[in-house]
Design an enzyme around this catalytic site. Structure first.
Site, PDB file in Angstrom:
ATOM      1  N   ILE A 148     -11.443   1.742 -38.646  1.00  0.00           N
ATOM      2  CA  ILE A 148     -10.672   0.512 -38.837  1.00  0.00           C
ATOM      3  C   ILE A 148      -9.190   0.833 -39.064  1.00  0.00           C
ATOM      4  CG2 ILE A 148     -10.397  -1.483 -40.375  1.00  0.00           C
ATOM      5  CD1 ILE A 148     -13.468  -1.425 -40.781  1.00  0.00           C
TER       6      ILE A 148
ATOM      7  N   LYS B 182     -26.436   4.774 -53.409  1.00  0.00           N
ATOM      8  CA  LYS B 182     -27.615   5.211 -54.164  1.00  0.00           C
ATOM      9  C   LYS B 182     -28.049   4.017 -55.020  1.00  0.00           C
ATOM     10  CE  LYS B 182     -29.601   9.356 -54.668  1.00  0.00           C
ATOM     11  NZ  LYS B 182     -30.133   9.966 -53.455  1.00  0.00           N
TER      12      LYS B 182
ATOM     13  N   ASN C  45     -30.620   5.785 -59.807  1.00  0.00           N
ATOM     14  CA  ASN C  45     -30.385   7.198 -59.459  1.00  0.00           C
ATOM     15  C   ASN C  45     -28.900   7.540 -59.361  1.00  0.00           C
ATOM     16  OD1 ASN C  45     -33.184   7.424 -59.134  1.00  0.00           O
ATOM     17  ND2 ASN C  45     -33.036   6.609 -57.046  1.00  0.00           N
TER      18      ASN C  45
ATOM     19  N   TYR D 143     -19.893   0.743 -54.705  1.00  0.00           N
ATOM     20  CA  TYR D 143     -19.011   0.270 -53.632  1.00  0.00           C
ATOM     21  C   TYR D 143     -18.671  -1.218 -53.843  1.00  0.00           C
ATOM     22  CZ  TYR D 143     -17.606  -0.519 -48.712  1.00  0.00           C
ATOM     23  OH  TYR D 143     -16.933  -0.837 -47.554  1.00  0.00           O
TER      24      TYR D 143
ATOM     25  N   THR E  28     -18.252   1.209 -36.536  1.00  0.00           N
ATOM     26  CA  THR E  28     -17.386   2.376 -36.787  1.00  0.00           C
ATOM     27  C   THR E  28     -18.251   3.598 -37.081  1.00  0.00           C
ATOM     28  OG1 THR E  28     -17.323   2.103 -39.185  1.00  0.00           O
ATOM     29  CG2 THR E  28     -15.625   0.947 -37.922  1.00  0.00           C
TER      30      THR E  28
END
Ligand code: NAI
Length: 458
Positions: free
Chosen positions: A230, A306, A310, A364, A399
């Site tokens: 991007i 994850k 974890n 994220y 991507t």
């Protein structure tokens, strides 16, 4: 991995399925089996018409007359009433004077009747006002009604057609420059992968006549993470629109970075943006080579997925460091610098994961939701300097990052939106280039999803 060869700043990964079902045998097979039939989207090309046919402008107030006049000034073929069987390129419905939900029926049913005659890749754009807590209940109900209407209509349209809206804040007129710049963007091929979304014009914006072909002429821009994906597409798009681009990426991506920078006649700066000095290093580079900095695009980002049970610091910390902490630190340096040009623009790349959440991506999503929070609270700081700050939240984009998703998951993720396909890096880049335009001066604190109306989230 998809089959596309990996080159410097890969242009876009192939979605072979969409190509297969778009013609001949593949089209017949998909039809017979009831499989998704994504359309080939109309994307921006210099000198191509703004839309694929006449534009019908609906609405009775002075706002609709003023909008029609602006469209005529752009040499568009404008209709105030539908002519049966005439193929329309777009329908613009101006609803800036709504006071009660009962007033929705006439313009919206007229819009519905015109849909039989819209061409492929047509555009529907509403222009209305956002509901506010201070509105009378009936006014707020009518205004909010437009939101539900556009989001539902976007799910009904086919053949690459999209429906989006413009919200006019603070009593600004429907034909104000920032609303018209937003309209032009939403009508054009630049908004191909944006569907079911709203742009807010928070102030009237600049009255200077824009250069629509080279809107960024003379601007100095920096793009982080520009070596591939991007970021490379953003660098190319800003350069196409006239900007001089400083392409930033980690030293390990140096070769690809140099290739992108050379291709667009920009400069390359090898830099890890988590370096505490990243902001001043970028400013130093921009000022010594180009005299100032006008546009900052925070694109570099990483995932370390994850399940939370974890998750450890090794996965959590780098995601926060690259995706949000570095942006906060760089913005502080930029805002403190006299080298930042007049009317600066900051545009961050967020993600639909930060809006809807995503299993395995707590780190994220926290970082990307953080980006959106940062953008909203940075807007007043930029406004003091005549600048804007916005975020673009991509959905599934083809991507290297998404090519690593296992095939079955990837195929589901890519089809789960109203346009039944993944977007291209260029689609995200076009939204960023729009926010960077001088004509978008009154468009700030927006989080615009570029996701084909992904079915998860709002
Ligand atoms: P990518 O992994 O293909 O490219 C990211 C680039 O950022 C790479 O060139 C990498 O070297 C660079 N980078 C990473 N850490 C860096 C650092 N510390 N300093 C400088 N550069 C660094 O990723 P892609 O797909 O192009 O994503 C770009 C942005 O878009 C990211 O912020 C990502 O989170 C976001 N995004 C991507 C989506 C997708 O579907 N691909 C969806 C939603 C958001």
């Amino acid at each position: 991995m998809t089959s596309t060869k990996k080159t410097a700043g890969t242009r876009h990964k192939a979605d072979k399925y969409t190509e297969f079902v778009s013609r001949g045998f593949g089209k017949d097979v998909a039809k017979r089996l009831g499989l998704p039939q994504p359309a080939i989207l109309r994307r921006y090309e210099p000198n191509a018409p703004l839309v694929g046919g006449p534009i019908l402008v609906l609405g009775n107030g002075a706002g609709s007359d003023a909008v029609a006049k602006v469209l005529l000034g752009w040499h568009q073929d404008v209709r105030r009433h539908a002519t049966p069987k005439e193929k329309l390129g777009a329908v613009v419905v101006v609803l800036d004077e709504l006071e009660h939900p009962e007033q929705l029926a006439n313009p919206l049913l007229a819009l519905g009747a015109s849909l039989r005659d819209v061409s492929k890749n047509a555009r529907v754009v509403s222009i209305s006002r956002p509901a506010a807590a201070s509105d009378k209940p009936a006014v707020a109900a009518a205004r909010n009604g437009v939101d539900g209407f556009i989001r539902s209509l976007a799910k009904e349209l086919r053949s690459g057609a999209t429906a989006n809206g413009i919200l006019l804040a603070n009593g600004i007129p429907a034909s104000s420059p920032s609303a018209m710049a937003s309209l032009r963007f939403l009508l054009s091929g630049r908004s191909a992968f944006i569907d079911g979304q709203f742009l807010t014009a928070s102030s009237a914006g600049s009255t200077a006549e824009p250069d629509w072909n080279k809107p960024l002429d003379g601007s100095i821009a920096v793009v982080t993470g520009a070596a591939r994906g991007i970021g490379a597409a953003i660098a190319r798009t800003l350069a196409r629109d006239g900007a001089t681009v400083i392409a930033v990426d980690v030293p390990a991506a140096g070769d690809h970075l140099a290739a992108v920078a050379n291709e667009i006649h920009g400069t390359a700066l090898q830099l890890d943006i988590t370096n505490p000095e990243a902001g001043s290093r970028i400013l130093e580079h921009a000022i010594s080579r180009h005299g100032r900095l006008d546009i900052l695009v925070h694109n570099a980002g990483i995932t370390r997925d994850k399940l939370l049970a974890n998750m450890d610091n090794a996965r959590w910390d780098p995601v926060i460091a690259v995706n949000i902490a570095s942006q906060l630190r760089m913005n502080e340096a930029f805002l403190a610098s006299p080298g930042l040009g007049e009317n600066p623009r900051i545009i961050s790349v967020a993600s639909t994961s930060g809006i809807a959440g995503n299993r395995g991506q707590t780190n994220y999503a926290a970082s990307k939701a953080g980006v959106m929070g940062m953008v909203r609270s940075t807007a007043p700081l930029l406004a003091e300097r005549g600048g804007t700050v916005n975020a673009v939240a991509p959905g599934f984009i083809e991507t290297d990052m998404t090519a690593t998703i296992p095939f079955a998951t990837r195929e589901v993720a890519r089809r789960l939106n109203s346009l039944q396909q993944g977007g291209r890096p260029g689609d995200v880049a076009e939204a960023i280039a729009f926010f960077a335009q001088p004509a978008a001066a009154g468009v700030t604190a927006n989080v615009l999803r570029v996701c084909g109306q992904n079915l998860v989230g709002q």
